[in-house]
Design a protein around this motif. Sequence first.
Motif, PDB file in Angstrom:
ATOM      1  N   PHE A 106      -3.640   1.806   0.682  1.00  0.00           N
ATOM      2  CA  PHE A 106      -4.360   0.772  -0.057  1.00  0.00           C
ATOM      3  C   PHE A 106      -5.464   0.202   0.809  1.00  0.00           C
ATOM      4  O   PHE A 106      -5.507   0.389   2.028  1.00  0.00           O
ATOM      5  CB  PHE A 106      -3.397  -0.342  -0.488  1.00  0.00           C
ATOM      6  CG  PHE A 106      -2.692  -0.987   0.678  1.00  0.00           C
ATOM      7  CD1 PHE A 106      -3.239  -2.070   1.334  1.00  0.00           C
ATOM      8  CD2 PHE A 106      -1.479  -0.483   1.126  1.00  0.00           C
ATOM      9  CE1 PHE A 106      -2.605  -2.648   2.415  1.00  0.00           C
ATOM     10  CE2 PHE A 106      -0.823  -1.065   2.211  1.00  0.00           C
ATOM     11  CZ  PHE A 106      -1.396  -2.145   2.858  1.00  0.00           C
ATOM     12  N   ASP A 107      -6.357  -0.536   0.168  1.00  0.00           N
ATOM     13  CA  ASP A 107      -7.456  -1.202   0.851  1.00  0.00           C
ATOM     14  C   ASP A 107      -7.069  -2.657   1.085  1.00  0.00           C
ATOM     15  O   ASP A 107      -6.579  -3.327   0.166  1.00  0.00           O
ATOM     16  CB  ASP A 107      -8.728  -1.110   0.004  1.00  0.00           C
ATOM     17  CG  ASP A 107      -9.930  -1.725   0.690  1.00  0.00           C
ATOM     18  OD1 ASP A 107     -10.647  -0.996   1.382  1.00  0.00           O
ATOM     19  OD2 ASP A 107     -10.131  -2.943   0.530  1.00  0.00           O
ATOM     20  N   PHE A 108      -7.277  -3.162   2.278  1.00  0.00           N
ATOM     21  CA  PHE A 108      -6.872  -4.529   2.588  1.00  0.00           C
ATOM     22  C   PHE A 108      -7.644  -5.565   1.777  1.00  0.00           C
ATOM     23  O   PHE A 108      -7.110  -6.621   1.439  1.00  0.00           O
ATOM     24  CB  PHE A 108      -7.016  -4.814   4.084  1.00  0.00           C
ATOM     25  CG  PHE A 108      -5.892  -4.253   4.909  1.00  0.00           C
ATOM     26  CD1 PHE A 108      -4.625  -4.808   4.827  1.00  0.00           C
ATOM     27  CD2 PHE A 108      -6.096  -3.175   5.746  1.00  0.00           C
ATOM     28  CE1 PHE A 108      -3.575  -4.294   5.580  1.00  0.00           C
ATOM     29  CE2 PHE A 108      -5.056  -2.650   6.498  1.00  0.00           C
ATOM     30  CZ  PHE A 108      -3.791  -3.215   6.416  1.00  0.00           C
ATOM     31  N   ASP A 109      -8.897  -5.275   1.458  1.00  0.00           N
ATOM     32  CA  ASP A 109      -9.656  -6.204   0.620  1.00  0.00           C
ATOM     33  C   ASP A 109      -9.010  -6.323  -0.762  1.00  0.00           C
ATOM     34  O   ASP A 109      -8.938  -7.410  -1.342  1.00  0.00           O
ATOM     35  CB  ASP A 109     -11.105  -5.745   0.478  1.00  0.00           C
ATOM     36  CG  ASP A 109     -11.908  -5.958   1.748  1.00  0.00           C
ATOM     37  OD1 ASP A 109     -11.480  -6.774   2.587  1.00  0.00           O
ATOM     38  OD2 ASP A 109     -12.962  -5.302   1.905  1.00  0.00           O
ATOM     39  N   GLU A 110      -8.548  -5.180  -1.297  1.00  0.00           N
ATOM     40  CA  GLU A 110      -7.888  -5.221  -2.600  1.00  0.00           C
ATOM     41  C   GLU A 110      -6.564  -5.973  -2.509  1.00  0.00           C
ATOM     42  O   GLU A 110      -6.227  -6.753  -3.407  1.00  0.00           O
ATOM     43  CB  GLU A 110      -7.644  -3.809  -3.130  1.00  0.00           C
ATOM     44  CG  GLU A 110      -6.974  -3.811  -4.507  1.00  0.00           C
ATOM     45  CD  GLU A 110      -6.745  -2.433  -5.073  1.00  0.00           C
ATOM     46  OE1 GLU A 110      -6.265  -2.355  -6.223  1.00  0.00           O
ATOM     47  OE2 GLU A 110      -7.028  -1.440  -4.378  1.00  0.00           O
ATOM     48  N   LEU A 111      -5.795  -5.732  -1.447  1.00  0.00           N
ATOM     49  CA  LEU A 111      -4.538  -6.457  -1.274  1.00  0.00           C
ATOM     50  C   LEU A 111      -4.786  -7.957  -1.230  1.00  0.00           C
ATOM     51  O   LEU A 111      -4.109  -8.732  -1.903  1.00  0.00           O
ATOM     52  CB  LEU A 111      -3.830  -5.999  -0.001  1.00  0.00           C
ATOM     53  CG  LEU A 111      -2.557  -6.764   0.382  1.00  0.00           C
ATOM     54  CD1 LEU A 111      -1.512  -6.698  -0.727  1.00  0.00           C
ATOM     55  CD2 LEU A 111      -1.987  -6.222   1.692  1.00  0.00           C
TER      56      LEU A 111
END
Length: 221
Positions: A106-111
Amino acid sequence: MSGGGRVLLVEDDPRLGPIVRDVLSASWEVELVTTRVDALEAALHRLFDVLVVDRRLPDGDGLDVVRELRRFRVATPALVLTALGEVRDRVSGLDTGANDYLVKPFDFDELNARLRALTREPVDLGPAYEIGGWSFRPDDHTVHSPYSGRVALTDRESDLLAVLAAEPDRVFSREQLLSAVFEHGEQLGTVDTYVHYLRKKTERDLIATVRGKGYRLGTPA
């Protein structure tokens, strides 16, 4: 910390767990635990704004953490973070009581964005039905307990309660509820199952059984 809240991170991967904790710590106050037992201990005894729960834990499935917390009427929003990305996996996670599901990698910005969304105060929660001491908001798929706050409902639980709440004095037969809420081909017993689910999440008196006729909205304290 900037604009975040308290996060309980449940992740047993010795490499990924500390990385996620450190990245989130730029915006959140993060507590990292690595087992199902420690997650339940933390979530039941300390206050968190949101939970991030891995599924594959050394002592069980992370979904069991969410399931147990909902059984104890802990309504803290939960995001399931996992490598299990099939549709059936996402559905089972949401039906267990999780509020969101993010697949690895996953992408940390999305998380971070998803955590902000889960903890954001909604601008308009829509209409509310008062059921005794409880408040039901069908648009938000939640009931609010007079004892422990917000309780998340699945789509079907919310739809079933919405039918009953719209006409609180009416007794609905199981056949009527089956037709109004569930897909064609479902059995009558499905109605009883979801009534049981709702009672387990709230109170038995939230839905009243009218012997020989069906169900109607109850009058819990």
